[in-house]
Design a protein around this motif. Structure first.
Motif, PDB file in Angstrom:
ATOM      1  N   PRO A  91      14.341  22.050  19.350  1.00  0.00           N
ATOM      2  CA  PRO A  91      13.574  20.944  18.791  1.00  0.00           C
ATOM      3  C   PRO A  91      13.695  20.698  17.153  1.00  0.00           C
ATOM      4  O   PRO A  91      14.200  19.413  17.028  1.00  0.00           O
ATOM      5  N   GLN A  92      13.616  21.620  16.586  1.00  0.00           N
ATOM      6  CA  GLN A  92      13.634  21.307  15.041  1.00  0.00           C
ATOM      7  C   GLN A  92      15.010  21.298  14.747  1.00  0.00           C
ATOM      8  O   GLN A  92      15.100  20.539  13.541  1.00  0.00           O
ATOM      9  N   VAL A  93      16.171  21.604  15.305  1.00  0.00           N
ATOM     10  CA  VAL A  93      17.570  21.420  15.180  1.00  0.00           C
ATOM     11  C   VAL A  93      17.994  19.961  15.450  1.00  0.00           C
ATOM     12  O   VAL A  93      18.565  18.946  14.812  1.00  0.00           O
ATOM     13  N   ALA A  94      17.397  19.773  16.949  1.00  0.00           N
ATOM     14  CA  ALA A  94      17.884  18.338  17.601  1.00  0.00           C
ATOM     15  C   ALA A  94      17.262  17.133  16.839  1.00  0.00           C
ATOM     16  O   ALA A  94      17.958  16.098  16.910  1.00  0.00           O
ATOM     17  N   ALA A  95      16.170  17.464  16.153  1.00  0.00           N
ATOM     18  CA  ALA A  95      15.438  16.235  15.375  1.00  0.00           C
ATOM     19  C   ALA A  95      16.366  15.877  14.313  1.00  0.00           C
ATOM     20  O   ALA A  95      16.382  14.823  13.703  1.00  0.00           O
ATOM     21  N   GLN A  96      17.252  16.719  13.977  1.00  0.00           N
ATOM     22  CA  GLN A  96      18.032  16.669  12.570  1.00  0.00           C
ATOM     23  C   GLN A  96      19.465  15.910  12.902  1.00  0.00           C
ATOM     24  O   GLN A  96      20.273  15.581  12.339  1.00  0.00           O
TER      25      GLN A  96
END
Length: 379
Positions: A91-96
């Protein structure tokens, strides 16, 4: 008269214009060299005291990120692609990420270069690459620099100071395996060396580390080389053929496909001998099971999760954070008698899984299920 006028122009407003054009040209490259340290000092360890630091022009996300892989027909590369997809899905990577693209082009260097060019032309913000050849990418590296595209090479890196390299000390890994054999073979002897994919920087560096270290011992070594392509099936056949032709070996070192190498020894009823190899789960299972029978192992390397470090580096660079031009990752090392089921290998997990898929200093860790839930296809 014309020359005098030209000199005056260059000495006055012309000089200012020339400086402005030069500054624009530098800015077009998208990054500048700056003083360290890196923004994330625990994760981004510079390769040496002479390593330079880059600061790219910050871009607003979300970003378009691509993985340009070459050879894919072995477990490490398959798991690497799966790991890249697993990291992009967190999630924290996909948001970028606005888009994440994966392409594997095989052993064709020109095809891999073409794929990187296509990503540049398509407006991708950053590209991570596992390069088929360390020195053939100069023109595309220049294109990426001019376009302001962040280019990060990992595992098989690039001979350049204009892109970021992320890797372990591959030559040092070869030296580690050679030192293991040296410590267990006091009189030298005949060694089987199972190489990887010829022409890649990883294979060359590991090979050189092995031979330079053995040569430095002053002992007599007879090294028989075969090509295993870091693949269990290929390495197993190459080992079986070598045993059939050369008979007994006193020690073995293999860059990958190590599970297949041990299986070939078992099938040929070859005595177990000291072995310096990679971090496959199947190999470590054998090392734990047959240690008392002579398979004394050094299992060292770096899991395919280094692709996640490369992706993290690319994303941080896009945000304008300071990163080293060359980043050194730690090795995952286990040596006899310290093989422990459930700790550094997993008897209930697939043989075709590389252990050591965590870089805690970078906040990167994966479960086997998280990785194996992804596919290896281009996307």
């Amino acid at each position: 008269m014309k020359q005098t006028t030209l000199r005056r122009f260059i000495g006055g407003t012309g000089a200012a214009l020339l400086v402005s054009l030069m500054a624009s040209s530098t800015a077009l490259g998208g990054f500048k060299e700056v003083s360290g340290p890196a923004a994330d000092q625990k994760c981004y360890v510079p390769w040496s005291k002479d390593t330079k630091f880059f600061k790219f022009d910050a871009k607003k996300g979300p970003y378009r990120l691509a993985l340009a892989n070459g050879y894919v027909a072995n477990t490490w590369r398959i798991q690497m692609i799966q790991t890249a997809k697993a990291y992009a899905a967190q999630p924290q990577v996909a948001a970028q990420l606005k888009e994440f693209k994966v392409v594997s082009t095989g052993e064709d260097v020109a095809a891999q270069i073409s794929a990187i060019n296509n990503f540049i032309d398509s407006g991708f913000d950053a590209i991570v690459v596992n390069a088929q050849n360390p020195s053939a990418f100069t023109p595309v590296i220049r294109r990426a620099k001019r376009a302001g595209v962040v280019l990060v090479a990992f595992d098989n890196t690039l001979d350049t100071k204009d892109a970021i390299n992320v890797n372990v000390d591959q030559k040092g890994l070869g030296a580690l395996w050679a030192n293991w054999l040296n410590s267990h073979l006091p009189n030298g002897g005949k060694v089987l060396e199972v190489r990887g994919v010829i022409g890649t920087s990883v294979d060359t560096d590991r090979h050189n580390g092995i031979h330079e270290t053995l040569d430095a011992t002053g002992k007599k070594w007879d090294v028989v080389e075969v090509v295993g392509k870091w693949d269990d099936g290929t390495a197993q056949k190459a080992t079986a053929d070598a045993i059939a032709v050369h008979g007994h070996f006193d020690g073995i070192t293999a860059q990958g496909g190590d599970t297949g190498v041990v299986q070939a020894m078992i099938d040929a009823k070859h005595p177990f001998v000291p072995f310096g190899g990679e971090t496959e789960n199947g190999f470590r299972k054998f090392c734990g099971e047959y240690e008392s029978k002579g398979l004394v192992c050094s299992s060292a390397g770096t899991g395919p999760a280094q692709v996640a470090v490369a992706m993290k580096t690319a994303l941080d660079a896009l945000k304008g954070k300071v990163v080293p031009q060359a980043i050194k990752l730690p090795l995952a090392i286990v040596e006899a008698p310290n093989f422990k089921d459930g700790v550094n290998y997993y008897s209930k997990q697939s043989d075709n899984f590389f252990v050591g898929n965590a870089f805690p200093t970078c906040g990167i860790n994966f479960t086997a299920q998280e990785i194996m839930g992804q596919d290896q296809k281009n996307q």
